[in-house]
Design an enzyme around this catalytic site. Structure first.
Site, mmCIF file in Angstrom:
data_model
loop_
_atom_site.group_PDB
_atom_site.id
_atom_site.type_symbol
_atom_site.label_atom_id
_atom_site.label_comp_id
_atom_site.label_asym_id
_atom_site.label_seq_id
_atom_site.Cartn_x
_atom_site.Cartn_y
_atom_site.Cartn_z
ATOM 1 N N ASP A 159 61.391 45.842 26.330
ATOM 2 C CA ASP A 159 62.342 45.669 27.416
ATOM 3 C C ASP A 159 63.555 44.951 26.816
ATOM 4 O O ASP A 159 63.450 44.315 25.773
ATOM 5 C CB ASP A 159 61.690 44.842 28.530
ATOM 6 N N ASP A 186 69.591 46.868 31.784
ATOM 7 C CA ASP A 186 69.895 47.188 33.183
ATOM 8 C C ASP A 186 70.091 45.903 33.986
ATOM 9 O O ASP A 186 69.970 44.800 33.456
ATOM 10 C CB ASP A 186 68.782 48.043 33.791
ATOM 11 N N CYS A 192 30.817 42.932 37.112
ATOM 12 C CA CYS A 192 31.450 43.634 36.002
ATOM 13 C C CYS A 192 30.525 43.598 34.794
ATOM 14 O O CYS A 192 29.785 42.630 34.604
ATOM 15 C CB CYS A 192 32.779 42.948 35.681
ATOM 16 N N CYS A 224 31.798 44.272 31.570
ATOM 17 C CA CYS A 224 32.625 44.285 30.367
ATOM 18 C C CYS A 224 32.021 43.303 29.351
ATOM 19 O O CYS A 224 31.181 42.486 29.705
ATOM 20 C CB CYS A 224 34.079 43.937 30.717
ATOM 21 N N CYS A 276 31.972 39.704 30.654
ATOM 22 C CA CYS A 276 31.075 39.400 31.774
ATOM 23 C C CYS A 276 29.608 39.633 31.415
ATOM 24 O O CYS A 276 28.715 39.123 32.088
ATOM 25 C CB CYS A 276 31.460 40.204 33.002
HETATM 26 ZN ZN ZN Z 1 34.354 41.764 33.108
#
Ligand code: ZN
Length: 506
Positions: free
Chosen positions: A85, A120, A272, A274, A277
């Protein structure tokens, strides 16, 4: 370079390539802070992100010429696609920055960005006059930048401004599409609305911009990092996103799920699987030193966003993006409002929904909102325009049969056969087998409003048949299929149609 591989609704799976890097879209770009990055980029990559966004102005402040000599990939230690950006966000935050557009554009080219953004002027949530000014400044900068960027080999993004002044958004998009040097468009400054959960405003901005932008070019949505907005934005044709939400939420102890955001203190169990977790429990999270907790929560948040993106892509592949929106709409009141908003854009979405797909899966319908699924609404529209045959062929005889799970949809020489089924409506036998008339799945219990909708469809078709000269009209039904029995009785009472019970079909 952008190549579309698959489409559903106005969403698409595409390949975006620039300066030797390639990513598949829809793609989410985690915001990387060159001055204070708490989550190592290697972990971002391991969480499934081959693309990041960072700020060229902050890179300049932090690394200066060194980034030119070594290149941005090396200096950040990230070998994937890097979007930069220009510093416009800093303008929004602090009023101005101390470099010119020319300098920051040259810098993005020199450090080896894959995707660059012009300087911008983001609109934010401001009044009409100020919004108009931001649009004009951005358009002037876009024009001024053309000489500097034409002939360079990276993708340049032209942000569309206007904020909640939707006519200005349309104006901005209409003007922007005439500039030739931009390979990508951005939807500017939705962050102020996303932070306040004003998803309806953001979706309207996307819709107003996309209506005018060339469909073959990719569109980036700035600052969108909440799992619930992503499927809706993709359905309207957004290809890439960026956000710092994963880390901002983490600092604040907020845990993302596909269903909304939780405070980690409020969670007793982690919904979760993942890698984070799977290793830690909710109580272990609470007892962690703050820095470690932030890093791990950020990582979990990224896994969640990645899961959402993969879910969206698979839905596009299966042609079931609409069904995904219906499902997501039940998760949170804001998602429900987003879905209601999407219903307004049916004509726009219908235009992009492909007629034939590589993998055709059966449609799934749930309730009255499913009728807006373009694959259903398009079929129903087709039915309305189909003229009945001359009644003389069948001696004026027409019969309606319920299309059940055990019915073969077929023609007859003795009578004009019309099938009826909830959600789809009526299927005159010449359309038997046309997708999706027989490839869809609906719940056994059919709600009253769907029965009423079906009855009204049949009533109109009976009126049409009568007006063309059909005199002998019968409705067959199956007693143990409740919706068909209810339909038959309704029509007998309302229109005096002869009804006939069929043997039990199961
Ligand atoms: Zn997770």
């Amino acid at each position: 370079m952008f190549e579309v591989k698959d489409v559903d609704l106005a969403g698409r799976i595409g390949i975006l390539s620039s300066r030797g890097k390639r990513i598949e879209t829809p793609a989410f770009m985690p915001v990387v802070d060159p001055i204070r990055q708490e989550l190592p980029l290697e972990q971002i990559r391991n969480a499934g992100f081959d693309q990041i966004i960072t700020n060229a102005y902050l890179i300049l402040k932090r690394f200066g010429e060194r980034a030119v000599e070594e290149g941005i990939h090396r200096i950040l230690g990230f070998n994937g696609m890097i979007m930069t950006d220009s510093g416009a966000y800093q303008v929004l935050e602090y009023g101005s920055i101390d470099v010119s557009q020319e300098e920051i554009l040259h810098y993005q080219i020199a450090i080896g960005s894959n995707i660059g953004v012009i300087l911008d002027h983001p609109t934010g949530d401001v009044g009409l006059e100020e919004a108009r000014r931001s649009v004009e400044i951005t358009l002037n900068r876009a024009k001024e930048a053309e000489d500097l960027i034409s002939g360079t080999n990276l993708i340049w993004v032209l942000p569309i401004q206007g904020g909640r002044h939707f006519d200005l958004v349309e104006y901005s998009a209409m003007k922007s599409k005439h500039f030739k040097s931009y390979g990508m468009y951005g939807i500017g400054s939705p962050t102020v609305f996303l932070e306040r959960y004003m998803y309806d405003v953001v979706l309207e901005i996307i819709y107003r911009a996309k209506k005018h932008l060339p469909p073959g070019k990719p569109v980036h949505l700035f600052g969108a990092g909440h799992p619930l907005i992503l499927p809706f934005a993709v359905a309207l044709g957004v290809d890439t996103f960026d956000s710092a939400s994963y880390i901002l939420y983490a600092r604040d102890g907020r845990y993302m799920t596909e269903y909304g955001v939780y405070r980690i203190e409020d969670l007793e169990y982690l919904p979760c699987n993942c890698p984070v977790c799977s290793r830690y429990s909710a109580s272990e999270f609470r007892d962690m030193p703050r820095e470690e907790r932030t890093r791990l929560l950020a990582l979990h948040n990224l896994y969640t966003i990645n899961r959402v993106i993969r879910r969206i892509k698979q839905s596009i592949r299966e042609g079931r993006l609409w069904e995904l929106l219906e499902e997501v709409s039940k998760r949170h009141p804001q998602a429900y409002s987003s879905f209601q908003k999407i219903l307004n854009y049916n004509d726009y979405i219908e235009r992009f929904t492909p007629r034939v797909k590589g993998i055709v899966k059966g449609l799934r319908v749930y309730n009255i909102e499913s009728l807006y699924n373009p694959k259903i609404s398009r079929f129903r529209f087709k039915l309305l325009r189909l003229k009945p045959p001359p009644p003389s062929i069948y001696e004026g005889k027409a019969s309606f049969y319920p299309l059940t799970r055990n019915t073969e949809c077929s023609r007859s020489d003795r009578e004009f056969t019309v099938y009826y089924v909830p959600y789809i409506g009526i299927i005159p036998s010449p359309l038997c087998g046309v997708y999706p008339s027989t490839q869809f799945d609906y719940p056994h219990t059919v709600p009253s409003n769907i029965i009423e909708d079906l009855a009204s469809n049949i009533r109109s078709y009976i009126s049409l048949l009568r007006s063309t000269g059909f005199t002998d009209i019968n409705i067959y039904y199956v007693e143990n299929i409740e919706w068909s029995a209810r339909i038959a009785r309704l029509l007998r009472d309302q229109m005096g149609i002869n009804i006939i019970s069929l043997k039990v079909l199961g």
